[in-house]
Design a protein around this motif. Structure first.
Motif, mmCIF file in Angstrom:
data_model
loop_
_atom_site.group_PDB
_atom_site.id
_atom_site.type_symbol
_atom_site.label_atom_id
_atom_site.label_comp_id
_atom_site.label_asym_id
_atom_site.label_seq_id
_atom_site.Cartn_x
_atom_site.Cartn_y
_atom_site.Cartn_z
ATOM 1 N N ARG A 1 -7.479 -38.126 -7.759
ATOM 2 C CA ARG A 1 -7.608 -37.955 -9.324
ATOM 3 C C ARG A 1 -7.626 -39.412 -9.634
ATOM 4 O O ARG A 1 -8.429 -39.794 -10.527
ATOM 5 C CB ARG A 1 -6.601 -37.117 -9.913
ATOM 6 C CG ARG A 1 -6.426 -35.818 -9.442
ATOM 7 C CD ARG A 1 -5.639 -35.000 -10.489
ATOM 8 N NE ARG A 1 -4.349 -35.448 -10.355
ATOM 9 C CZ ARG A 1 -3.412 -34.782 -9.455
ATOM 10 N NH1 ARG A 1 -3.902 -33.842 -8.813
ATOM 11 N NH2 ARG A 1 -1.796 -35.199 -9.672
ATOM 12 N N THR A 2 -6.859 -40.408 -9.282
ATOM 13 C CA THR A 2 -6.591 -41.465 -9.894
ATOM 14 C C THR A 2 -7.996 -42.686 -9.464
ATOM 15 O O THR A 2 -8.484 -43.121 -10.421
ATOM 16 C CB THR A 2 -5.658 -42.557 -9.397
ATOM 17 O OG1 THR A 2 -4.084 -41.643 -9.652
ATOM 18 C CG2 THR A 2 -5.390 -43.856 -9.811
ATOM 19 N N SER B 1 -6.055 -34.669 -4.836
ATOM 20 C CA SER B 1 -4.503 -35.107 -4.830
ATOM 21 C C SER B 1 -4.442 -36.090 -5.905
ATOM 22 O O SER B 1 -5.310 -36.393 -6.649
ATOM 23 C CB SER B 1 -4.441 -35.889 -3.537
ATOM 24 O OG SER B 1 -5.108 -36.932 -3.231
ATOM 25 N N SER B 2 -3.143 -36.506 -6.235
ATOM 26 C CA SER B 2 -3.020 -37.627 -7.288
ATOM 27 C C SER B 2 -3.796 -38.720 -6.978
ATOM 28 O O SER B 2 -4.361 -39.441 -8.058
ATOM 29 C CB SER B 2 -1.489 -37.990 -7.311
ATOM 30 O OG SER B 2 -1.102 -38.812 -8.060
ATOM 31 N N GLU B 3 -3.865 -39.369 -5.516
ATOM 32 C CA GLU B 3 -4.589 -40.341 -5.405
ATOM 33 C C GLU B 3 -6.180 -40.156 -5.571
ATOM 34 O O GLU B 3 -6.857 -41.264 -6.004
ATOM 35 C CB GLU B 3 -4.266 -40.934 -3.827
ATOM 36 C CG GLU B 3 -3.034 -41.239 -3.617
ATOM 37 C CD GLU B 3 -2.115 -40.412 -3.313
ATOM 38 O OE1 GLU B 3 -2.383 -38.984 -3.313
ATOM 39 O OE2 GLU B 3 -0.727 -40.437 -3.231
ATOM 40 N N ASP C 1 -1.963 -29.613 -6.212
ATOM 41 C CA ASP C 1 -0.880 -30.190 -5.557
ATOM 42 C C ASP C 1 0.312 -29.942 -6.658
ATOM 43 O O ASP C 1 1.465 -30.273 -6.530
ATOM 44 C CB ASP C 1 -0.903 -31.659 -5.453
ATOM 45 C CG ASP C 1 -1.390 -32.411 -6.746
ATOM 46 O OD1 ASP C 1 -1.417 -31.675 -7.679
ATOM 47 O OD2 ASP C 1 -1.490 -33.540 -6.927
ATOM 48 N N TYR D 1 0.310 -30.406 -10.034
ATOM 49 C CA TYR D 1 0.113 -31.152 -11.277
ATOM 50 C C TYR D 1 -0.525 -30.251 -12.262
ATOM 51 O O TYR D 1 -1.358 -29.783 -11.890
ATOM 52 C CB TYR D 1 -0.342 -32.411 -11.001
ATOM 53 C CG TYR D 1 -0.851 -33.320 -12.208
ATOM 54 C CD1 TYR D 1 0.237 -33.945 -12.785
ATOM 55 C CD2 TYR D 1 -1.845 -33.539 -12.862
ATOM 56 C CE1 TYR D 1 0.096 -35.056 -13.970
ATOM 57 C CE2 TYR D 1 -2.081 -34.245 -14.115
ATOM 58 C CZ TYR D 1 -1.360 -35.092 -14.344
ATOM 59 O OH TYR D 1 -1.153 -35.869 -15.457
#
Length: 472
Positions: free
Chosen positions: A462-463, A458-460, A180, A182
Motif C-alpha cells: 500500500r505504501t 500488504s502495508s508495504e 492484513d 488494516y
C-alpha cells in the motif's frame, strides 16, 4: 554509503512478492521522458502555484494572452450596472463570483465544511427523469432540468433576488478492511438542501454533487485525437477483461451536432470553450454568444426582470482569452520517477489492473488548436471514457449517454500535489474520499476487481502504491 535505486529495487520487489512470474509488467527503471507528464508543456515547480503556470513552450508574446485570460479567470465579476463594464453582469443567480473560487489556485474544489454559508467549490446538478420528455431537449442538454430550479442549484443571488437554496452535506460511515486486518473508514455523503426560494422541487428530482476538478493540462486532453480515445472503447467487453469503456456523445453548441464528450465528471462537454461558456452561465450567471440567455426559469420572476451586463455579458474577446488560459495551464513534472518504491508502486498499479481505465499515455494531434500542444507525448492517466463505477459511487442520474453508475475516468496527473496546491486531499466527484486510499476503496463496478487486488496488498505494498500515485 547508501545503496543505489538500481540495487534496492530487486530487493524491494522481492519483499513485495513481485517477480517476473507476474503477468503484468515489472518496472525497474523510469521510461524515457516519463517525468514530463505534459511533454513540452511540463513545468518543474511543485509548490502551491504548480497548477497556475503557463506552458513553458509558450512564446513571450503569447504569455501576455495567458496573463490576460488569467485575470478574467481569477478576478471577481460584479453586479450590473457597473462602471466596470468589461466585468459586470454577475448573476442574478450564481454560485460564485470568480472561476478561481471553485478551482482553488487552479486546483481541486472540495465539499462545504460544517457551518459553511455557501458550498462555493461544490455544485449540485439537478434534473428529473426523462420519461417522455421532448427528445430535442435531451439531445441538446443531456438531461431534463428541474422545472423551477433548472439544471444547477445556485445558492447565491444579487440583492432583490432570492437564492435558490442552501446546500449542506452530512455523512454516514462504513468500514473497509484489508486482508492484513488494516481498516479504513469511508464516508458517504447525504445532500441536505434547505431554504428553497422558488417552491418545492419536483418529487422525483435527481441530485448530483460535483466538486471543481483541477485545470491543468486541459488543452492537451482536448488535443488527443478522437480516434485514439475511441481505440480504447470496449462497451461490450469483447476482450473479456471486465473493462467496458464507453464514449459519451454530447451536443456541441457551436457546431450544432452531437460529438464526442471529453470534459466534466461524466464527459458531458465536448470542448474547452463550451465547458467555459457553461461554467460562466451556470456558475456565475454570465451570458456569452455561445449561450446568450440567462438560466432563469419561469418561476423566477425577479431573476428574469433583473438588469444584465450587456448582450453578451462575456465578450468574444474575453472568452478567447479565458480559453487560451485554460488551454495552456501547464502540467507539473513528476517527482521521484526513478525511486525504487515508486517503481514498485507502478508495478503494483499495473498488477491490479488500474491502467485498464487510467490509460498512462497518449500523443496529441499534429493539428492541435494551439501549436504548443501539438505532437506531445503526454501521461494523463485517463482514457476519457465512461465506466460503470458501481452502486457506491452512483448518482442515479443520466447525462447524455452516461447512466447513473457511469463516470469519466479522472486524470491522475498532478494528483500528488493536491494538498500542496489546494490545501486538502479530498477526491472523487463529490469529494467524499479524504485521501487516495479511501478513493481507491470506493471503486466498484468495472473497477471492483482492481479494488479487490488492492485490498489484498500488504502495508508495504500500500505504501508503495501511494508513493507511485503521489509521484504523479
Amino acid at each position: 554509503m547508501s545503496a543505489s535505486p538500481g540495487r534496492l529495487l530487486p530487493l524491494l520487489l522481492l519483499a513485495l512478492g513481485l517477480s517476473a512470474c507476474d503477468k503484468s509488467p515489472t518496472f525497474t527503471a523510469a521510461e524515457p521522458g516519463e517525468a514530463l507528464s505534459g511533454g513540452a508543456a511540463t513545468v518543474t515547480r511543485s509548490d502551491r502555484v504548480a497548477f497556475s503556470l503557463p506552458s513553458p513552450n509558450l512564446a513571450a508574446e503569447r504569455r501576455l494572452n495567458f496573463s490576460v485570460g488569467n485575470s478574467f479567470f481569477r478576478n471577481p465579476w460584479v453586479i450590473a450596472p457597473s462602471t466596470t463594464t468589461a466585468r459586470d453582469g454577475l448573476g442574478p443567480l450564481f454560485n460564485t463570483n470568480a472561476c478561481q473560487n471553485c478551482h482553488i489556485r487552479d486546483g481541486r474544489g472540495h465539499p462545504p465544511e460544517p457551518g459553511s454559508i455557501n458550498a462555493v467549490s461544490m455544485l449540485v446538478r439537478l434534473s428529473i427523469p426523462a420519461g417522455s420528455a421532448d427528445q430535442a431537449t435531451l439531445e441538446r442538454q443531456g438531461v431534463l432540468p428541474e422545472p423551477n430550479y433548472g439544471g444547477q442549484l445556485q445558492d447565491m443571488a444579487n440583492p432583490g433576488v432570492a437564492p435558490e437554496g442552501k446546500v449542506r452535506v452530512e455523512y454516514s460511515t462504513e468500514q473497509v478492511q484489508f486482508a492484513d486486518g488494516y481498516s479504513i473508514e469511508l464516508r458517504k455523503p447525504q445532500l441536505n438542501i434547505t431554504q428553497l426560494g422558488y417552491g418545492p422541487m419536483h418529487p422525483d428530482t435527481l441530485f448530483s454533487a460535483r466538486v471543481a476538478p483541477p485545470m491543468i493540462g486541459l488543452g492537451l486532453l482536448e488535443a488527443i485525437p478522437e480516434v485514439a480515445i475511441l481505440a480504447n472503447a470496449d462497451p461490450h467487453d469483447r476482450n473479456g477483461d471486465g473493462i467496458k469503456g464507453k464514449p459519451n456523445r454530447v451536443w456541441d453548441d457551436a457546431r450544432q451536432q452531437t460529438v464526442l464528450g471529453r470534459f466534466g465528471w461524466k464527459a458531458g462537454q465536448p470542448t474547452l470553450n463550451q465547458q467555459n461558456a457553461h461554467a460562466f452561465l451556470q456558475d456565475m450567471g454570465l451570458t456569452s454568444n455561445l449561450l446568450p440567455t440567462d438560466g432563469c426559469t419561469e418561476a423566477q420572476t425577479a431573476c428574469r426582470q433583473a438588469p444584465h451586463g450587456g448582450q453578451p455579458e462575456v465578450s468574444d474577446n474575453i472568452m478567447d482569452m479565458v480559453l487560451f488560459y485554460t488551454r495552456n495551464l501547464a502540467v507539473p513534472a513528476r517527482r521521484n520517477v526513478d525511486d525504487a518504491q515508486v517503481l514498485a508502486g507502478k508495478t503494483l498499479f499495473h498488477r491490479a489492473g488500474c491502467q485498464g481505465c487510467h490509460t498512462p499515455s497518449f500523443v496529441t494531434a499534429a493539428d492541435a488548436a494551439e501549436p504548443e500542444l501539438a505532437n506531445q507525448t503526454i501521461r494523463p492517466y485517463t482514457d476519457l471514457l465512461l465506466h460503470d463505477m458501481g452502486d457506491g459511487l452512483a448518482d442515479d442520474r443520466d447525462e447524455f449517454l452516461a447512466n447513473g453508475r457511469q463516470w469519466r475516468t479522472a486524470p491522475l496527473w498532478g494528483i500528488g500535489l493536491t494538498e500542496t496546491v489546494s490545501g486538502h486531499t479530498q477526491f472523487l466527484h463529490d469529494g467524499r474520499a479524504r485521501n487516495l486510499l479511501e478513493a481507491i476503496a470506493w471503486h466498484g463496478g468495472e473497477a471492483e476487481a482492481a479494488k479487490q487486488q488492492v485490498l489484498q496488498f500488504s502495508s508495504e505494498e500500500r505504501t508503495a502504491l501511494l508513493a507511485f500515485l503521489n509521484s504523479l
